[in-house]
Scaffold this motif. Structure first.
Motif, PDB file in Angstrom:
ATOM      1  N   PRO A  17       0.761  -1.214   0.205  1.00 23.49           N
ATOM      2  CA  PRO A  17      -0.045   0.142  -0.020  1.00 23.49           C
ATOM      3  C   PRO A  17       0.882   1.298  -0.157  1.00 23.49           C
ATOM      4  CG  PRO A  17       0.046  -1.032   2.253  1.00 23.49           C
ATOM      5  CD  PRO A  17       0.809  -1.781   1.354  1.00 23.49           C
ATOM      6  N   LEU A  18       0.523   2.288  -0.770  1.00 23.96           N
ATOM      7  CA  LEU A  18       0.922   3.557  -0.535  1.00 23.96           C
ATOM      8  C   LEU A  18      -0.142   4.526  -0.069  1.00 23.96           C
ATOM      9  CD1 LEU A  18       3.690   5.151  -0.923  1.00 23.96           C
ATOM     10  CD2 LEU A  18       3.179   5.458  -3.528  1.00 23.96           C
ATOM     11  N   LEU A  24       1.311   0.178  -4.671  1.00 27.62           N
ATOM     12  CA  LEU A  24       2.554   0.223  -5.564  1.00 27.62           C
ATOM     13  C   LEU A  24       2.961  -1.065  -5.766  1.00 27.62           C
ATOM     14  CD1 LEU A  24       4.442   2.742  -6.416  1.00 27.62           C
ATOM     15  CD2 LEU A  24       6.045   2.096  -4.472  1.00 27.62           C
ATOM     16  N   ARG A  26       6.454  -3.061  -6.902  1.00 24.04           N
ATOM     17  CA  ARG A  26       7.944  -2.750  -6.825  1.00 24.04           C
ATOM     18  C   ARG A  26       8.411  -3.794  -7.609  1.00 24.04           C
ATOM     19  NH1 ARG A  26      10.678  -0.525  -1.994  1.00 24.04           N
ATOM     20  NH2 ARG A  26      11.845   1.095  -2.964  1.00 24.04           N
ATOM     21  N   ALA A  43       3.023  -1.298 -16.638  1.00 28.47           N
ATOM     22  CA  ALA A  43       2.057  -0.227 -16.930  1.00 28.47           C
ATOM     23  C   ALA A  43       1.523  -0.326 -18.117  1.00 28.47           C
ATOM     24  CB  ALA A  43       2.934   1.048 -16.892  1.00 28.47           C
ATOM     25  N   GLU A  56      -5.906   5.378 -12.046  1.00 22.90           N
ATOM     26  CA  GLU A  56      -4.821   6.113 -12.529  1.00 22.90           C
ATOM     27  C   GLU A  56      -3.502   5.208 -12.200  1.00 22.90           C
ATOM     28  OE1 GLU A  56      -3.434   9.775 -11.033  1.00 22.90           O
ATOM     29  OE2 GLU A  56      -1.942  10.398 -12.484  1.00 22.90           O
ATOM     30  N   ILE A  57      -2.832   4.936 -13.609  1.00 24.39           N
ATOM     31  CA  ILE A  57      -1.532   4.047 -13.465  1.00 24.39           C
ATOM     32  C   ILE A  57      -0.237   4.989 -13.890  1.00 24.39           C
ATOM     33  CG2 ILE A  57      -0.481   2.286 -14.971  1.00 24.39           C
ATOM     34  CD1 ILE A  57      -3.607   1.656 -15.752  1.00 24.39           C
ATOM     35  N   VAL A  58       0.560   4.982 -12.925  1.00 19.15           N
ATOM     36  CA  VAL A  58       1.778   5.741 -13.084  1.00 19.15           C
ATOM     37  C   VAL A  58       3.107   4.752 -13.191  1.00 19.15           C
ATOM     38  CG1 VAL A  58       2.926   7.768 -12.258  1.00 19.15           C
ATOM     39  CG2 VAL A  58       0.649   7.355 -11.744  1.00 19.15           C
ATOM     40  N   PRO A  59       3.851   4.619 -14.148  1.00 18.53           N
ATOM     41  CA  PRO A  59       5.040   3.981 -14.101  1.00 18.53           C
ATOM     42  C   PRO A  59       6.078   4.766 -13.739  1.00 18.53           C
ATOM     43  CG  PRO A  59       4.556   4.705 -16.399  1.00 18.53           C
ATOM     44  CD  PRO A  59       3.261   5.051 -15.467  1.00 18.53           C
ATOM     45  N   ASN A  60       6.989   4.209 -12.796  1.00 20.90           N
ATOM     46  CA  ASN A  60       7.931   5.105 -12.281  1.00 20.90           C
ATOM     47  C   ASN A  60       9.258   4.081 -12.374  1.00 20.90           C
ATOM     48  OD1 ASN A  60       6.249   7.059 -10.437  1.00 20.90           O
ATOM     49  ND2 ASN A  60       5.701   4.978  -9.647  1.00 20.90           N
ATOM     50  N   SER A  63       8.718   0.923 -10.515  1.00 18.96           N
ATOM     51  CA  SER A  63       7.761   0.559  -9.662  1.00 18.96           C
ATOM     52  C   SER A  63       6.464   1.065 -10.557  1.00 18.96           C
ATOM     53  CB  SER A  63       7.568   1.139  -8.100  1.00 18.96           C
ATOM     54  OG  SER A  63       7.215   2.493  -8.321  1.00 18.96           O
ATOM     55  N   LEU A  65       2.487   2.789  -9.754  1.00 20.29           N
ATOM     56  CA  LEU A  65       1.338   3.083  -8.783  1.00 20.29           C
ATOM     57  C   LEU A  65       0.160   3.184  -9.401  1.00 20.29           C
ATOM     58  CD1 LEU A  65       0.787   4.689  -6.167  1.00 20.29           C
ATOM     59  CD2 LEU A  65       0.863   6.516  -7.561  1.00 20.29           C
ATOM     60  N   ARG A  67      -3.422   3.929  -8.483  1.00 20.75           N
ATOM     61  CA  ARG A  67      -4.331   4.892  -7.530  1.00 20.75           C
ATOM     62  C   ARG A  67      -5.889   4.357  -7.547  1.00 20.75           C
ATOM     63  NH1 ARG A  67      -5.308   9.385  -9.303  1.00 20.75           N
ATOM     64  NH2 ARG A  67      -6.302   9.886  -7.433  1.00 20.75           N
ATOM     65  N   TYR A  68      -6.484   4.228  -6.629  1.00 18.76           N
ATOM     66  CA  TYR A  68      -8.066   3.885  -6.607  1.00 18.76           C
ATOM     67  C   TYR A  68      -8.702   4.801  -5.828  1.00 18.76           C
ATOM     68  CZ  TYR A  68      -6.561   1.663  -1.847  1.00 18.76           C
ATOM     69  OH  TYR A  68      -6.039   1.304  -0.881  1.00 18.76           O
TER      70      TYR A  68
ATOM     71  N   LEU B  25       0.075  12.705 -13.209  1.00 12.69           N
ATOM     72  CA  LEU B  25       1.335  11.934 -12.448  1.00 12.69           C
ATOM     73  C   LEU B  25       2.374  11.266 -13.401  1.00 12.69           C
ATOM     74  CD1 LEU B  25      -0.131  10.399  -9.084  1.00 12.69           C
ATOM     75  CD2 LEU B  25       1.326  12.255  -9.342  1.00 12.69           C
ATOM     76  N   ARG B  26       1.798  10.824 -14.425  1.00 13.00           N
ATOM     77  CA  ARG B  26       2.739  10.117 -15.220  1.00 13.00           C
ATOM     78  C   ARG B  26       3.290  11.048 -16.213  1.00 13.00           C
ATOM     79  NH1 ARG B  26       1.404   6.190 -19.349  1.00 13.00           N
ATOM     80  NH2 ARG B  26       0.442   5.083 -17.777  1.00 13.00           N
ATOM     81  N   ASP B 231      10.899   7.361  -6.298  1.00 16.98           N
ATOM     82  CA  ASP B 231       9.750   6.652  -6.355  1.00 16.98           C
ATOM     83  C   ASP B 231       8.364   7.538  -6.157  1.00 16.98           C
ATOM     84  OD1 ASP B 231       8.028   4.145  -6.819  1.00 16.98           O
ATOM     85  OD2 ASP B 231       9.276   3.008  -5.579  1.00 16.98           O
ATOM     86  N   ALA B 232       7.333   6.881  -6.517  1.00 18.77           N
ATOM     87  CA  ALA B 232       6.043   7.674  -6.420  1.00 18.77           C
ATOM     88  C   ALA B 232       5.697   8.107  -4.954  1.00 18.77           C
ATOM     89  CB  ALA B 232       4.960   6.739  -6.781  1.00 18.77           C
ATOM     90  N   VAL B 234       2.575  10.241  -2.641  1.00 22.17           N
ATOM     91  CA  VAL B 234       1.184  10.592  -2.792  1.00 22.17           C
ATOM     92  C   VAL B 234       1.105  11.372  -1.594  1.00 22.17           C
ATOM     93  CG1 VAL B 234       0.489   8.293  -3.584  1.00 22.17           C
ATOM     94  CG2 VAL B 234       0.889   8.587  -0.976  1.00 22.17           C
ATOM     95  N   THR B 264       2.244   7.313   5.714  1.00 17.28           N
ATOM     96  CA  THR B 264       1.494   8.168   5.043  1.00 17.28           C
ATOM     97  C   THR B 264       0.206   8.652   5.820  1.00 17.28           C
ATOM     98  OG1 THR B 264       2.246   7.228   2.877  1.00 17.28           O
ATOM     99  CG2 THR B 264       0.236   8.369   2.813  1.00 17.28           C
ATOM    100  N   VAL B 289      -4.663  -0.277   6.376  1.00 17.61           N
ATOM    101  CA  VAL B 289      -5.574   0.284   5.290  1.00 17.61           C
ATOM    102  C   VAL B 289      -7.032   0.290   5.467  1.00 17.61           C
ATOM    103  CG1 VAL B 289      -6.097   0.089   2.570  1.00 17.61           C
ATOM    104  CG2 VAL B 289      -3.659   0.019   3.610  1.00 17.61           C
TER     105      VAL B 289
END
Lengths: 222, 299
Positions: A17-18, A24, A26, A43, A56-60, A63, A65, A67-68, B25-26, B231-232, B234, B264, B289
């Protein structure tokens, strides 16, 4: 990663979880070529075959991310769907566009970087441009791209102090990567050159041009 | 309805915000949006739900109506609001006509308040949103804060106000709930326990990007020397800077970062945290969570 018919093996990911609105995935805690490729491929796979509830889908760098909406979705259900996608990851073809970024290698740190690597500046530029680099990720600032990875002979650490502001189009070098700025920003990386290439247009759709997985050839410009 | 508003007085961090610029964000762009989402929503319900808001701080705000008329809703923290010099209830609503003024000054608690209207703030969306990003300097009015002399047009939009029961009381005190963070396992167990046992204090260095905490107990006095892959990030992430300063990253956070993050802040507590003033003690309590979701849905 492109055009290969053999499914490749990726590092085993950790799903964590983030906060309470993100998961996330990783593929490692260090930047490796395999972890980065896995993040890019996942991704793409998630864009092609979306998971319900993911907004939202975010490639890092290493990793992805997801988002929901914490009002509507349960992360356990998303994680279950994720595991199904991860099984089939090696079969996902990744489109990668090719770009040329003409660069004036006139940065204030060029000579210092070359000296650290035991090269004359023109030899460093030639080595830097010898082969195309992959766009590893976009992040940190609008349109800021990390490209790499360079081989062992082209790795320097970050600078110990931060330049307060470098202009858009600055070509940066550190940690085995070359980065290109798209907005004015502070940086602790070495400034090796400048380009007229702009990766960020707030009126554009999408607002950035380079995508993770694209290949970038840096080319010395007069 | 439509109206032309003039900013007569504005604190240095006054900005136009809508719900946020999600999905970018991307491209290296965070969502921004209101520091207190609950207050933003309440002001909208009071006004009639036109798009966009004016977010202001303890430095206060004064607007005038150059022309037209509109309904305004105001909420967030505790502020004193005067309509043509007459004090109104906070939070609340008022009908503004040409020549009117609305002046807001700080009350007993809170950092952020919102003005919303029964018409849309007439600014062009940037990447789908009019939220001002103080970090990326885009959105809002030319990507910058509002200042005295600015004109803000309202037009179209809006619905009838949906007056609900007003939660005017100060939110519950008690620890700020967190979920253990991306790098929590890199902090030794004893350090994590000290993080939970310690009392931090909101420092004077707070803005839309982040809130620095004073760490009088010296929990992070010997920072974990780490070289982390970026890394990401939030909103609500608590990162420990290289000098040991804990900082809670807020709505204008950078999209990615490489400092270690221990925890977080949960969504249900982030509005409350944003409203804590400089000098307020703050402690943290870990939750799962699932518990964080239950808290959010029971508000």
């Amino acid at each position: 990663m492109t055009g290969s018919s053999d499914p490749e093996t990726f590092p085993t990911p950790t799903i964590m979880p983030l906060g309470d609105s993100g998961l996330l995935v990783r593929f490692g805690s260090a930047l490796t070529d395999a972890a980065n490729r896995a993040a890019i491929v996942l991704a793409v796979a998630l864009e092609r075959d979306p998971i319900a509830g993911v907004v939202e889908i975010v490639p890092n760098l290493v990793s992805v991310l997801l988002r929901y909406d914490p009002w509507a979705s349960a992360p356990a259900a998303i994680a279950g769907e994720l595991r199904l996608r991860l099984f089939a990851l090696g079969d996902t073809p990744v489109p990668g566009a090719s770009w040329t970024i003409p660069t004036r290698f006139d940065g204030p740190d060029l000579d210092e970087v070359a000296a650290m690597l035991g090269m004359a500046a023109p030899d460093f530029v030639a080595a830097h441009n010898a082969k195309p680099l992959r766009v590893l990720a976009t992040g940190f600032a609008p349109g800021f791209v990390y490209c790499g990875l360079h081989g062992e002979g082209l790795v320097v650490p970050r600078r110990t102090d931060v330049r307060p502001a470098v202009p858009p189009g600055s070509v940066l070098f550190a940690a085995g990567q070359t980065a290109v700025t798209a907005t004015e920003m502070p940086t602790g990386w070495y400034v090796i050159g400048h380009t007229d290439f702009r990766n960020f247009d707030p009126a554009g759709a999408p607002p950035t041009r380079l995508r993770p997985g694209d290949m970038v050839a840096f080319e010395a410009a007069p | 309805m439509s109206a032309m508003l003039t900013i007569l007085r504005a604190g240095p961090l006054t900005s136009v915000q809508d719900a946020g610029r999600f999905g970018m964000l991307r491209h290296g762009i965070g969502a921004s949006g209101p520091m207190d989402g609950g207050a933003f929503a309440l002001a909208g319900a009071l006004a009639g739900g036109g798009c966009g808001s004016v977010e202001f701080t303890m430095a206060g705000l004064e607007i005038g109506v150059a022309s037209g008329r509109c309904r305004v809703g105001f909420a967030g923290g505790d502020f004193v609001v005067k309509h043509n010099g007459v004090v109104l209830d906070w939070p609340g609503t008022a009908m503004l006509r040409a020549g009117d003024t609305l002046a807001v000054t700080p009350g007993t608690w809170g950092n952020y308040g919102y003005l919303r209207f029964d018409a849309d703030i007439d600014l062009p969306p940037v990447m789908g949103s009019m939220a001002t990003s103080s970090r990326a300097q885009l959105g809002g009015l030319d990507g910058r804060v509002l200042r005295a002399g600015d004109a803000v047009a309202l037009r179209g939009g809006g619905e009838s106000a949906t007056l609900a029961t007003l939660p005017s009381a100060e939110p519950a005190s008690g620890p700020i709930r967190v979920i253990w963070g991306l790098h929590a396992d890199l902090f030794p167990q004893a350090l994590r326990q000290r993080f939970l046992a310690a009392e931090f204090v909101i420092s004077s260095r707070l803005d839309r990007m982040g809130v620095r905490l004073e760490d009088a107990a010296g929990v992070f006095a010997e920072p974990v020397a780490l070289s982390l892959v970026s890394d990401a990030i939030v909103p609500g992430d608590i990162q420990i800077l290289g000098d040991g300063t804990p900082i809670v990253l807020m709505r204008d956070h950078q999209p990615t970062g490489g400092y270690p993050r221990i925890a977080t802040v949960i969504s249900a507590d982030l509005d409350r945290f944003a409203q804590l003033r400089h000098g307020t003690p703050v402690a943290f309590e870990p939750v799962t969570v699932e518990h964080a979701h239950a808290l959010l849905r029971s508000r």
